[in-house]
Design a protein around this motif. Structure first.
Motif, mmCIF file in Angstrom:
data_model
loop_
_atom_site.group_PDB
_atom_site.id
_atom_site.type_symbol
_atom_site.label_atom_id
_atom_site.label_comp_id
_atom_site.label_asym_id
_atom_site.label_seq_id
_atom_site.Cartn_x
_atom_site.Cartn_y
_atom_site.Cartn_z
ATOM 1 N N ALA A 110 0.819 -1.214 0.000
ATOM 2 C CA ALA A 110 0.000 0.000 0.000
ATOM 3 C C ALA A 110 0.849 1.257 0.000
ATOM 4 C CB ALA A 110 -0.918 -0.007 1.220
ATOM 5 N N ALA A 111 1.996 1.233 0.655
ATOM 6 C CA ALA A 111 2.833 2.426 0.747
ATOM 7 C C ALA A 111 3.448 2.805 -0.587
ATOM 8 C CB ALA A 111 3.940 2.215 1.780
ATOM 9 N N THR A 112 3.620 1.839 -1.492
ATOM 10 C CA THR A 112 4.245 2.126 -2.792
ATOM 11 C C THR A 112 3.232 2.172 -3.924
ATOM 12 O OG1 THR A 112 4.747 -0.235 -3.021
ATOM 13 C CG2 THR A 112 6.488 1.188 -2.146
ATOM 14 N N ALA A 113 1.948 2.096 -3.612
ATOM 15 C CA ALA A 113 0.893 2.169 -4.626
ATOM 16 C C ALA A 113 0.105 3.463 -4.454
ATOM 17 C CB ALA A 113 -0.044 0.963 -4.515
ATOM 18 N N PRO A 114 -0.532 3.953 -5.527
ATOM 19 C CA PRO A 114 -1.350 5.157 -5.393
ATOM 20 C C PRO A 114 -2.467 4.964 -4.382
ATOM 21 C CG PRO A 114 -0.984 4.635 -7.701
ATOM 22 C CD PRO A 114 -0.487 3.470 -6.913
ATOM 23 N N VAL A 115 -2.722 5.978 -3.592
ATOM 24 C CA VAL A 115 -3.763 5.940 -2.576
ATOM 25 C C VAL A 115 -4.853 6.928 -2.966
ATOM 26 C CG1 VAL A 115 -4.312 6.422 -0.167
ATOM 27 C CG2 VAL A 115 -2.192 5.244 -0.752
ATOM 28 N N GLY A 116 -6.074 6.438 -3.130
ATOM 29 C CA GLY A 116 -7.179 7.314 -3.457
ATOM 30 C C GLY A 116 -7.140 7.786 -4.904
ATOM 31 N N GLN A 117 -7.803 8.890 -5.162
ATOM 32 C CA GLN A 117 -7.926 9.452 -6.504
ATOM 33 C C GLN A 117 -6.625 10.129 -6.930
ATOM 34 O OE1 GLN A 117 -10.646 9.746 -8.939
ATOM 35 N NE2 GLN A 117 -8.794 10.318 -10.034
#
Length: 840
Positions: free
Chosen positions: A434-441
């Motif tokens: 999750a820390a290295t993936a886009p979060v939200g829009q």
């Protein structure tokens, strides 16, 4: 009791560290104007939408390769008390490290500072094996600070274990008990703290008496354990401190802590350093949950802590530390809080969890079994090194500041299920996926930019074959930055947003299957339902397209033409004739593309209503004009969602000639020369003026020569998107043909055609592209000039033969395409068509 002499105080600290393996940290509001996304608890991340970039098709394969490497999941056998015991270390699975590795996070060029008891640089995971003296520079570690040769073996082991958990090298060797650190490409700078073993080792678990701590003790503690100047001079961005002192923070009143530890807090605060540049300090939360690993004096009860140790919990009473200091608690292999670990408790604002039970680390020459919050802190320090490296631009410039990195680590932690218990786990379990993936829009700019727009890598396009692959090729190595709801940049290939529309001509299509039923019997009027199926690039064939047209013309009479979805352009130029359709002047209409010799510019407004008028002049010449209001349509293809534009055509035929002189103008409301910019490219409209000449002439043996050529000039108007300007564009198109009716039998027809679809001969587009950001929260843009003239020149050769059969026509076509879509990389392509048509 705690000794008052500074040296004795530090000695006591080391002993406690070796036994307790504790630490501290924090996250929250800094003193700078920028407030991190998570100033208070809970630090909730928006719903994670883990997007993969279009060029990241190999993500799952790379992730699998990391997971299956011999150092990722480690099995090791240890023999406590002479009995073999298998330890299966799966901590990298628990924190989903493989996903971060697959995305390119390895810690390369990052430096992590470690303050600990001792390190053995000759460890095979830290460099080449070396003999004593042990304090040498290895391939992984720079050692500095005073070296005390009178160190207990436990202290020797501890520092080396921490170092290898952070940055043990990934060598790929398939050997038993091989391992690698979280940030396996990172470097370490190690500073030994002067913690000796001459303090009596009776393993106290009583809380430290802060009343006895002098100001000199506080100063010494701050200078030796938290030497930020040394770490910063060494280029480190993270400082790992996996040692602690007995007693959880809830046991001490705020007034006492603030009075006795002001110098230590000041060292951690790094006053005067911008939040983006502060060194992130990672502290082990403390391991007071058990009886000091069985070493407590007989009769002493368990500590049963309710929060992190007091050194780890300074952020509770010093809010200025929360933006860049973290506390880390430990979970076991079952995912639950380890029974020895302090919980987050009142430090939950700046606390998270990481694995810390039965990790396989490395000592001097052999693997070791490592448990404690010291191990958990090391994993978080290594993870921060991954993020610092991962969020750099292509030039290596750091894009996220320290407070943003700590906030991201907390916001993306796993808070599902049991980890929602903030009193134990704070923000949850470390999650590198999750820390290295886009979060939200994803957005086009940072969250505090009022002009930011939603970004969707699948929604922006700039299509149009007049430019061939010029735009795509020029942007082949260019990436656009988009920002998630925590303002982290993610990069997408800009060329992936460039798609093609159909050729802007009456070119062939070997994928089109058309069935047409005409209703009515007038020679010059028709109402038809055109059913089509197929697809070409981004444009779709309209299904169930109802069109109608009406035309009336005569040799010396005025003509009126109107229609819907079939505008009257086909009634002008060389398509106009007072003779019947069997004669050669109607030959152009028999090609597979019925507008083969008409102006390609009017295809830009063809899909809509049109009105035309043709008027004979006294001189015998003929003048005509037509007005159109429609969207782009190339044969039966439309650009989805294309806005309607305006078109005008003026046609002049000199007396007693088949020559046609044309001039006209087109106003495209949503595009230029059929190229449609949308999404993050912004808006664009264009005005095109064009002129053309065409005609047909008798050739030998009843053959007719057909020819047309067009030249246009386009000026585009752009909005505020990435497409900021388009220079004046010059374009051209031509068709040459031979046709003959009655070649082999009555009613048959043969036509040959050579054509070049509409092509941009010159012109340029100017793009203003977000290319990243600075760690001080400024978006960086780059300008790109794209020459719009394509690399090749598309030439189409077509042969069409029709013969009457069963009340209709059999037709066969053969053609060649050279440099299709004006792309030099596409050589010679062939197409063959067979079909039958009949009108009712």
């Amino acid at each position: 009791m705690l000794a008052t002499h500074p040296h004795k105080f530090v000695q006591y600290a080391v002993l406690s560290a070796a036994f307790l393996l504790g630490g501290c940290g924090g996250n929250g509001v800094s003193s700078a104007p920028y407030v991190p996304p998570c100033p208070s608890f809970p630090c909730e991340a928006p719903t994670a939408r883990k997007l993969q970039t279009p060029d990241d098709a190999g993500f799952m394969q790379r992730k699998k390769e990391f997971e299956e490497s011999p150092e990722y999941r480690v099995d090791a056998t240890f023999t406590p008390l002479g009995r073999p015991e298998l330890v299966q270390d799966r901590h990298k699975d628990q924190i989903k490290a493989a996903a971060a590795y697959a995305r390119g996070a390895t810690g390369k060029d990052e430096i992590v500072a470690v303050s600990d008891t001792y390190i053995y640089p000759g460890s095979r995971e830290l460099g080449e094996t070396r003999g004593f003296p042990p304090f040498v520079t290895s391939t992984k570690v720079t050692v500095a600070g005073p070296q005390d040769v009178h160190l207990a073996s436990l202290s020797i082991l501890h520092g080396t274990q921490v170092a290898t958990m952070i940055a043990g090298k990934r060598d790929g060797e398939n050997r038993s008990e091989n391992m690698h650190g979280i940030a396996f490409d990172a470097m370490l700078v190690f500073k030994q703290v002067d913690l000796t073993s001459d303090y009596p080792g009776d393993a106290h678990n009583r809380p430290d008496n802060l009343d006895m701590l002098t100001e000199e003790d506080d100063k010494h503690f701050a200078a030796r354990f938290f030497d930020m100047d040394y770490a910063r001079a060494a280029g480190a961005g993270v400082l790992n401190t996996s040692f602690g002192l007995t007693g959880h923070i809830d046991l001490y009143p705020e007034e006492l802590v603030r009075a006795k530890l002001k110098h230590t807090a000041a060292a951690l605060e790094q006053k005067g350093v911008p939040p983006a540049d502060k060194i992130i300090v990672v502290r082990a939360a403390g391991s007071e949950g058990l009886d000091c690993f069985g070493r407590c004096a007989r009769g002493n009860p368990r500590v049963n802590p309710t929060s992190v140790s007091w050194l780890a919990g300074l952020g509770v009473y010093f809010p200025e530390l929360r933006g860049h200091v973290l506390a880390v608690v430990a979970v076991g292999q079952n995912g639950l809080l380890a029974e020895y670990s302090n919980p987050c408790g009142s430090a939950k604002i700046f606390c998270l969890a990481a694995p810390g039970e039965d990790l396989v680390s490395h000592g001097q020459t052999l693997p070791t079994r490592f448990s404690g919050t010291s191990a958990s802190a090391a994993l978080v320090s290594g993870s921060l090194a991954l993020l610092r490296q991962y969020f750099r631009d292509e030039n290596g410039t750091r894009q996220l500041g320290s407070t943003e990195l700590t906030a991201r680590l907390l916001a993306t932690a796993d808070r599902t299920g049991t980890y929602a218990n903030s009193d134990k786990y704070g923000h949850g379990l470390l999650d590198l996926d999750a820390a290295t993936a886009p979060v939200g829009q994803l957005m086009t700019s940072l969250s505090d930019d009022p002009n930011a727009q939603p970004f969707n890598p699948a929604a922006f396009s700039l299509s149009g074959n007049a430019f061939g692959g010029a735009m795509r090729d020029a942007l082949g190595g260019v990436k656009i930055a988009a920002f998630d709801e925590l303002d982290a940049p993610f990069f997408f290939p800009l060329a992936a947003g460039v798609s093609h529309a159909p050729q802007i001509s009456a070119g062939h299509s070997d994928t089109l299957h058309e069935h047409e039923v005409a209703l009515g019997g007038a020679a010059n009027a028709s109402l038809a339902l055109s059913l089509a199926a197929g697809e070409l690039s981004a444009a779709r064939i309209r299904r169930g397209n109802l069109w109608f047209s009406y035309g009336h013309h005569g040799g010396r009479e005025a003509g009126l033409y109107f229609g819907e979805n079939k505008n009257p352009v086909g009634n002008f130029g060389m398509n106009f004739s007072a003779e019947n359709s069997a004669n050669s002047l109607m030959a152009a209409r028999h090609f597979r593309a019925p507008l083969a010799f008409a102006s390609p510019y009017l295809s830009l407004v063809r899909d809509g209503p049109g009105l035309g008028w043709s008027q004979p002049l006294r001189s015998g010449a003929r003048f005509g004009f037509s007005l159109m209001h429609g969207a782009p349509q190339f044969d039966h293809f439309q650009n989805p969602g294309g806005a309607r534009g305006l078109g005008a055509l003026f046609d002049f035929r000199p007396n007693n000639t088949s020559l046609s002189l044309q001039a006209g103008a087109v106003r495209e409301a949503d595009g230029f020369l059929g190229a449609r910019a949308q999404g993050n490219f912004g808006e664009i409209s264009a005005d095109t003026a064009f002129a053309g000449i065409g005609g047909d002439w008798a050739a030998m043996q009843n053959w007719r020569l057909l020819a047309s050529a067009y030249l246009g000039h386009t000026k585009a108007d752009t909005g505020d998107g990435m497409l900021r300007a388009a220079d004046d564009i010059v374009s051209s198109a031509f068709s040459l043909g031979l046709a003959r009716a009655g070649l082999a039998r009555r009613g048959d027809w043969l036509g040959l055609r050579l054509s070049q679809p509409l092509r941009a001969e010159s012109g340029a587009a100017h793009l203003h592209i977000p290319a990243g950001r600075t760690k001080y929260r400024k978006v960086v843009h780059r300008s790109h000039k794209v020459e719009l003239s394509p690399s090749g020149r598309n030439l189409q050769v077509e042969a069409e033969y029709r013969v009457p059969f069963a009340g209709g026509n059999l037709r066969a076509g053969l053609g060649f395409d050279r440099h299709a879509n004006h792309d030099r990389a596409r050589d010679l392509e062939t197409f063959l068509r067979l079909g039958f048509e009949r009108r009712f």
